[in-house]
Design a protein around this motif. Structure first.
Motif, PDB file in Angstrom:
ATOM      1  N   UNK A  41     109.907  67.710  34.488  1.00 27.44           N
ATOM      2  CA  UNK A  41     110.039  66.299  34.837  1.00 27.44           C
ATOM      3  C   UNK A  41     108.849  65.470  34.362  1.00 27.44           C
ATOM      4  N   UNK A  42     107.645  66.000  34.534  1.00 26.94           N
ATOM      5  CA  UNK A  42     106.438  65.215  34.273  1.00 26.94           C
ATOM      6  C   UNK A  42     105.806  65.497  32.918  1.00 26.94           C
ATOM      7  N   UNK A  43     106.165  66.597  32.299  1.00 29.80           N
ATOM      8  CA  UNK A  43     105.617  66.923  30.991  1.00 29.80           C
ATOM      9  C   UNK A  43     104.303  67.684  31.080  1.00 29.80           C
ATOM     10  N   UNK A  44     103.912  68.213  29.952  1.00 30.33           N
ATOM     11  CA  UNK A  44     102.742  69.090  29.945  1.00 30.33           C
ATOM     12  C   UNK A  44     101.419  68.336  29.994  1.00 30.33           C
ATOM     13  N   UNK A  45     101.417  67.044  29.661  1.00 29.55           N
ATOM     14  CA  UNK A  45     100.179  66.281  29.830  1.00 29.55           C
ATOM     15  C   UNK A  45      99.787  66.221  31.309  1.00 29.55           C
ATOM     16  N   UNK A  46     100.787  66.082  32.181  1.00 28.40           N
ATOM     17  CA  UNK A  46     100.504  66.058  33.619  1.00 28.40           C
ATOM     18  C   UNK A  46      99.970  67.405  34.086  1.00 28.40           C
ATOM     19  N   UNK A  47     100.532  68.492  33.562  1.00 31.21           N
ATOM     20  CA  UNK A  47     100.017  69.823  33.891  1.00 31.21           C
ATOM     21  C   UNK A  47      98.568  69.950  33.438  1.00 31.21           C
ATOM     22  N   UNK A  48      98.291  69.493  32.217  1.00 31.18           N
ATOM     23  CA  UNK A  48      96.932  69.598  31.673  1.00 31.18           C
ATOM     24  C   UNK A  48      95.938  68.819  32.524  1.00 31.18           C
ATOM     25  N   UNK A  49      96.341  67.641  32.958  1.00 34.79           N
ATOM     26  CA  UNK A  49      95.425  66.802  33.741  1.00 34.79           C
ATOM     27  C   UNK A  49      95.112  67.433  35.096  1.00 34.79           C
ATOM     28  N   UNK A  50      96.084  68.036  35.731  1.00 42.12           N
ATOM     29  CA  UNK A  50      95.826  68.708  37.010  1.00 42.12           C
ATOM     30  C   UNK A  50      94.998  69.969  36.789  1.00 42.12           C
ATOM     31  N   UNK A  51      95.307  70.706  35.718  1.00 36.34           N
ATOM     32  CA  UNK A  51      94.561  71.940  35.436  1.00 36.34           C
ATOM     33  C   UNK A  51      93.100  71.662  35.079  1.00 36.34           C
ATOM     34  N   UNK A  77      98.675  77.723  26.144  1.00 36.23           N
ATOM     35  CA  UNK A  77      97.274  78.008  26.472  1.00 36.23           C
ATOM     36  C   UNK A  77      96.371  76.773  26.472  1.00 36.23           C
ATOM     37  N   UNK A  78      96.587  75.761  25.603  1.00 38.40           N
ATOM     38  CA  UNK A  78      95.699  74.592  25.650  1.00 38.40           C
ATOM     39  C   UNK A  78      95.803  73.787  26.941  1.00 38.40           C
ATOM     40  N   UNK A  79      96.813  74.046  27.756  1.00 36.80           N
ATOM     41  CA  UNK A  79      96.960  73.296  29.002  1.00 36.80           C
ATOM     42  C   UNK A  79      95.877  73.652  30.010  1.00 36.80           C
ATOM     43  N   UNK A  80      95.267  74.813  29.862  1.00 35.14           N
ATOM     44  CA  UNK A  80      94.169  75.190  30.750  1.00 35.14           C
ATOM     45  C   UNK A  80      94.574  75.852  32.044  1.00 35.14           C
ATOM     46  N   UNK A  81      95.808  76.339  32.135  1.00 41.01           N
ATOM     47  CA  UNK A  81      96.235  77.040  33.346  1.00 41.01           C
ATOM     48  C   UNK A  81      95.478  78.358  33.489  1.00 41.01           C
ATOM     49  N   UNK A  82      95.206  78.726  34.726  1.00 42.10           N
ATOM     50  CA  UNK A  82      94.502  79.983  34.993  1.00 42.10           C
ATOM     51  C   UNK A  82      95.424  81.181  34.980  1.00 42.10           C
ATOM     52  N   UNK A  83      96.722  80.963  35.236  1.00 33.22           N
ATOM     53  CA  UNK A  83      97.708  82.036  35.282  1.00 33.22           C
ATOM     54  C   UNK A  83      98.992  81.555  34.625  1.00 33.22           C
ATOM     55  N   UNK A  84      99.636  82.462  33.880  1.00 36.15           N
ATOM     56  CA  UNK A  84     100.918  82.190  33.249  1.00 36.15           C
ATOM     57  C   UNK A  84     101.864  83.346  33.545  1.00 36.15           C
ATOM     58  N   UNK A  85     103.176  83.067  33.551  1.00 36.10           N
ATOM     59  CA  UNK A  85     104.133  84.107  33.900  1.00 36.10           C
ATOM     60  C   UNK A  85     105.193  84.323  32.825  1.00 36.10           C
ATOM     61  N   UNK A  86     105.591  85.598  32.723  1.00 34.28           N
ATOM     62  CA  UNK A  86     106.757  86.003  31.944  1.00 34.28           C
ATOM     63  C   UNK A  86     107.604  86.888  32.848  1.00 34.28           C
ATOM     64  N   UNK A  87     108.865  87.105  32.461  1.00 35.57           N
ATOM     65  CA  UNK A  87     109.715  88.015  33.222  1.00 35.57           C
ATOM     66  C   UNK A  87     109.498  89.443  32.733  1.00 35.57           C
ATOM     67  N   UNK A  88     109.215  90.351  33.645  1.00 28.65           N
ATOM     68  CA  UNK A  88     109.049  91.754  33.287  1.00 28.65           C
ATOM     69  C   UNK A  88     110.312  92.332  32.666  1.00 28.65           C
ATOM     70  N   UNK A  89     111.458  91.811  33.072  1.00 28.29           N
ATOM     71  CA  UNK A  89     112.717  92.325  32.548  1.00 28.29           C
ATOM     72  C   UNK A  89     112.919  91.986  31.077  1.00 28.29           C
ATOM     73  N   UNK A  90     112.020  91.207  30.480  1.00 30.03           N
ATOM     74  CA  UNK A  90     112.064  90.968  29.040  1.00 30.03           C
ATOM     75  C   UNK A  90     111.700  92.184  28.224  1.00 30.03           C
ATOM     76  N   UNK A  91     111.075  93.177  28.866  1.00 26.57           N
ATOM     77  CA  UNK A  91     110.785  94.427  28.189  1.00 26.57           C
ATOM     78  C   UNK A  91     109.358  94.556  27.690  1.00 26.57           C
ATOM     79  N   UNK A  92     109.009  95.798  27.342  1.00 28.18           N
ATOM     80  CA  UNK A  92     107.641  96.114  26.945  1.00 28.18           C
ATOM     81  C   UNK A  92     107.215  95.380  25.682  1.00 28.18           C
TER      82      UNK A  92
END
Length: 234
Positions: A41-51, A77-92
């Motif tokens: 809804x808010x876009x990644x600039x908003x994420x970057x500003x909070x991060x 990665x340029x957004x500056x988040x401390x943690x990111x997620x993927x689904x484990x069911x995507x495989x090794x």
């Protein structure tokens, strides 16, 4: 394991609402979770500003072919988040590509924590059976958790009920982030596999994620501080 830390989930599509909750909770949170609802809804600039001002757990749960997930994480990665997620069911292969992408995109020691989501806390054995998984949630979480950590994930997102079996199977090294936390007496809402903050801390969670019990409280800051107090005495 050190102190169990608190992530407050900002489950909203409104920037103003998210900022209100951040201000109300303040330093009672160790991090804030932003997910699909907010980012789309808010876009990644908003994420970057909070991060830029707070530790952010960006929970987008990437799940695609390895190359697409790797490129997606490189873009995040340029957004500056401390943690990111993927689904484990995507495989090794997908998880290994995700880890390699983060290593390549970030200076040494500065990459985000890569977390693999095992089984959603809204799912129980019946829900798994519906999608063709005959295992119990516990069995499936341990299976996916082992696969993800061996492929390069730093940690896992799991329900509190799976903390103990994951620790038994994988030891203390993987970071365990645990949603579906409900203070005693709180409504479970759409969560199936839940614990109180203190129970999760005693079981060995590194981080707990709490949303509505804090954000819908009359005083979100007081609700967050009460949970922090419970964690401190667990």
């Amino acid at each position: 394991m050190g102190r169990t830390r608190l992530i407050v989930a900002l489950d909203t599509d409104s920037r103003a609402q998210a900022e209100h909750w951040i201000g109300a909770v303040g330093e009672a949170a160790d991090a804030f979770k932003l997910g699909m609802e907010f980012a789309y809804a808010q876009g990644f600039d908003a994420v970057r500003e909070i991060a830029a001002r707070h530790n952010v757990f960006l929970d987008l749960k990437l799940h695609d072919i390895p190359n697409t997930v790797a490129r997606g994480l490189t873009s995040l990665t340029p957004l500056g988040a401390a943690m990111l997620t993927v689904h484990a069911s995507g495989g090794a292969a997908m998880i290994a590509a995700a880890r390699a992408a983060l290593e390549a995109a970030c200076p040494a020691g500065e990459r985000p924590i890569l977390l693999a989501v095992t089984v959603l806390t809204s799912m129980d054995a019946a829900a798994l059976a519906e999608i063709g998984v005959p295992a119990s949630p516990r069995e499936q979480v341990v299976r996916l958790g082992r696969l993800a950590v061996e492929a390069g994930a730093d940690g896992l997102v799991c329900s509190a009920e799976e903390i103990a079996p994951l620790r038994a199977a994988l030891g203390e090294k993987p970071v365990l982030v645990v949603p579906g936390i409900r203070p005693a007496g709180a409504d479970r809402q759409d969560q199936k596999r839940v614990m109180t903050p203190g129970e999760a801390a005693r079981a060995g969670a590194d981080w707990i994620v709490v949303g509505r019990p804090i954000t819908t409280a009359a005083d979100p800051g007081a609700a967050a501080r009460a949970i922090r107090e419970e964690l401190a005495h667990a």
